[in-house]
Design an enzyme around this catalytic site. Structure first.
Site, short mmCIF file in Angstrom:
data_model
loop_
_atom_site.label_atom_id
_atom_site.label_comp_id
_atom_site.label_asym_id
_atom_site.label_seq_id
_atom_site.Cartn_x
_atom_site.Cartn_y
_atom_site.Cartn_z
CB VAL A 42 -0.97 0.03 1.20
CG1 VAL A 42 -1.99 -1.08 1.11
CG2 VAL A 42 -0.22 -0.06 2.53
CG ASP A 43 1.06 5.72 -1.99
OD1 ASP A 43 2.17 5.93 -1.48
OD2 ASP A 43 0.38 6.60 -2.53
CE LYS A 44 3.79 8.71 4.42
NZ LYS A 44 2.98 9.96 4.53
#
Length: 684
Positions: free
Chosen positions: A335-337
């Site tokens: 996941v991207d932040k």
């Protein structure tokens, strides 16, 4: 008359007509036999030869009705078999056709009628079920509005929805469907977007907010400027996507199709050999019927269509059966932040004054002045903070140069200004006598992104911005683990301390920080080398290489992005993180149903074959059991249409989940991570 015409061309006309003919055959036989027995009782002297003659007529008439039933039910089957043979394809219809014709030739009219009628009933059930499983698509089409009220020459005019023009002002009143995609230019109201995002709670809309065609106004009055009409609306793209996805084949389905192409001819050879060796024609014909792989052929597509349909109802668009099948194997999620685990709307949180002659307003003024020339998403909260303090930058700086991985430098009113990390100070030979590195480290450990500010070679302070953690991010991670995901990994361009602070709050298993886009790709490839099936959740811009490398690319909040709807393997229409574990959970349920259906189909064939050789299973019984297995497979797949809310229930917010910094955000939109990351200075 119209109703009769519709009935004539319905799926059930032929099975019902054949069934009536079969019942008539039985009725004629019973009626004549009963009448003759009554006559025999009253006139005991009737000649036995005359009795046989009358019984023969009754038998012939009954057989005529039974043959008619076989022809009515079998005509279409034979036509389909012939068409398939013309393209060199041996279909299931051919097996049934040969069995029925063979039964007629040996005088077994009841078996011929039973086999063809039951097969026709099976076809009707399959067609009806596929229509039912495609109900999500039908519901989406039904949601499409028919008319719109637009302002033309200062007056309200009702026009067809397809006649609305780009830029028209559309009026959306309470209870009306929104006919276009557009932006609210006046008014407030509550809009139900369940048909688009799958969220049942209406969303409040006001000026500058976006609305989607097919959503329904629940309160208020909105004036909407049309930005998407007709086929360019989000609803139209969803309908197109679901339509294509339900027709796309999974790998298992493609395998079953290849298998049936070889299996069906093999059944014919086996049946012919058995009949020839045993000298029993009926045995050979029965084996043809028993060996029909009907349940096997329909087992996968009915499950795929049901799974994709259920997903679409819940605001989850899956690209096709192959992607649904792959999603069931996901064991790692990257996941991207920014914009995924966090709100994507960073805010200024701290201004630490370090210079003896500096003050808070001064630190903000110099930082905002150079940030006015920056394209970085973190520049906006700094400028907004300066504006709130009354020191907003006037115009643009003289020159600005981003320093990749370190920060930014520029000239403002003849002064050289630096905003970035400790490495930026080292690059320009500035000594950190004020303790800015220590202050920046403390802020980073608190989950904030610090930036040191220096003017003309002197450190004057440290500013920090932070993004609020989504309240459902920890729950998402928990539900991913509950759905069989072994590893949830954060991939971010932010610094390690900031990433670790957020990762601990959310419950992330592994953190990779200070990454450029190509580094994210390497991280995803590394997970795949470990044997994981990887899903990547990102914004589709900086994360494009990683999304393309991952086994499944997931786009969140795709309702407002035409590109995401068309290109993502899975598009989550709403901005709800819990839709991700829901999508994976539904994919796993679909895969289980597929396996169950294949087992049901194969076990049925094996048991029927055993029954034939053991005695007691006739053609009619075999076809009845065969169609029963088709019905069971269909009903099993239709369980997927029930909404079990995999991962959908919203968690209660705990105080420690409200956000890392305690600063809420009411801004709209979300900033994507930049292609060039300024580590410790500006990171995302």
């Amino acid at each position: 008359m119209n109703a009769l015409r519709r009935w004539r061309y319905s799926n059930w006309f032929i099975p019902v007509a054949a069934g009536l003919l079969i019942l008539t055959s039985f009725g004629v036989e019973r009626l004549v036999a009963g009448a003759w027995n009554l006559e025999l009782t009253s006139q005991w002297w009737i000649d036995p030869g005359e009795h046989a003659h009358c019984s023969g007529h009754a038998f012939t008439l009954a057989n005529a009705f039974m043959l008619a039933a076989a022809v009515v039910a079998g005509y279409g089957i034979v036509i389909k078999a012939a068409r398939a043979l013309m393209v060199r394809f041996i279909s299931i219809d051919l097996l049934v056709s040969i069995a029925a014709i063979g039964a007629v030739l040996i005088g077994n009219f009841w078996e011929a009628a039973a086999v063809t009628s039951l097969f026709a009933i099976g076809h009707a059930l399959e067609a009806g079920t596929m229509n039912k499983t495609r109900s999500a698509l039908a519901e989406l089409v039904a949601v499409a509005p028919d008319s719109a009220v637009v302002m033309r020459d200062g007056e309200q005019v009702e026009v067809a929805a397809h006649d609305v023009r780009m830029g028209d002002v559309v009026l959306v009143k309470n209870g009306a469907k929104v006919p276009v995609d557009g932006q609210v230019i006046a008014g407030t109201g509550s809009v139900d977007e369940a048909s688009i995002t799958g969220e049942s709670i209406p969303v409040e809309k006001t000026t500058a907010d976006h609305v989607f065609a097919g959503s329904i106004s629940r309160s208020g009055f909105l004036q909407v400027m049309a930005t998407g009409i007709g086929a360019d609306t989000t609803l139209a793209r969803i309908i197109h996507r679901v339509e294509e996805a339900q027709d796309a084949k999974a790998k298992t389905q493609a395998f079953i199709d290849r298998f049936s192409k070889r299996y069906t001819p093999a059944v014919m050879v086996f049946a012919f050999a058995a009949g020839l060796i045993s000298g029993d024609v009926v045995l050979g014909l029965t084996l043809l019927v028993i060996g029909c792989p009907g349940a096997l052929v329909i087992s996968i597509p009915v499950a795929i269509v049901s799974g994709i349909g259920r997903s679409a109802r819940n605001g989850i668009l899956v690209k096709g059966g192959e992607y649904l099948e792959t999603s069931a194997k996901i064991s790692a999620v990257a996941v991207d932040k920014t914009g995924t685990l966090t709100e994507g709307r960073p805010e200024l949180t701290d201004v630490v004054v370090l210079g003896p002659a500096a003050d808070r307003r001064g630190v903000l003024r110099w930082a905002a002045a150079v940030e006015a020339g920056s394209e970085h998403p973190l520049a906006r909260p700094i400028i907004d903070g300066a504006r709130a303090a009354g020191v907003a930058p006037d115009g643009v700086p003289g020159s600005v140069t981003p320093v990749i991985g370190r920060g930014i430098e520029g000239d403002v009113d003849g002064h050289h200004v630096l905003v970035g990390n400790a490495q930026l100070l080292e690059k320009y030979g500035i000594t950190d006598d004020a303790g800015s590195t220590t202050a920046a480290g403390e802020l980073a450990e608190a989950g904030k992104t610090p930036m040191i500010v220096a003017v003309d070679g002197q450190v004057i302070g440290v500013i920090a911005v932070a993004d609020t953690i989504r309240e459902d991010a920890p729950e998402m991670v928990q539900r991913l683990h509950a759905n069989g995901v072994q590893k949830v990994v954060m991939l971010t361009g932010d610094t390690q301390p900031v990433a670790e602070a957020i990762g601990q709050k959310v419950g992330i298993d592994a953190i990779h920080a200070s990454l450029l886009p190509e580094d994210k790709l390497d991280a995803v490839a590394g997970l795949q080398r470990e044997g994981h099936t990887v899903a990547m959740v990102g914004d589709g811009v900086n994360d494009a290489p990683a999304l393309a490398t991952a086994d499944i690319g997931v786009a969140m909040g795709a309702a407002g992005s035409a590109v995401a709807v068309e290109t993502a393997d899975i598009a989550l229409m709403g901005d709800n993180l819990l839709k991700l574990p829901e999508a994976i959970g539904l994919a796993k349920r679909t895969a289980r149903v597929m396996r169950q259906n294949i087992a049901i189909a194969l076990i049925t064939v094996i048991l029927l074959l055993a029954g034939v050789f053991a005695g007691g299973v006739t053609m009619a019984v075999g076809m009845l059991v065969h169609e029963g297995s088709v019905l069971i497979v269909i009903l099993n797949a239709m369980r997927l249409l029930r909404n079990t809310h995999d991962g959908t229930a919203a968690p209660a917010q705990r105080p420690d989940q409200a956000g890392l910094t305690g600063h809420g955000s009411t801004a709209s939109g979300a900033d994507a991570e930049p292609a060039q990351t300024r580590t410790s200075g500006h990171s995302a």
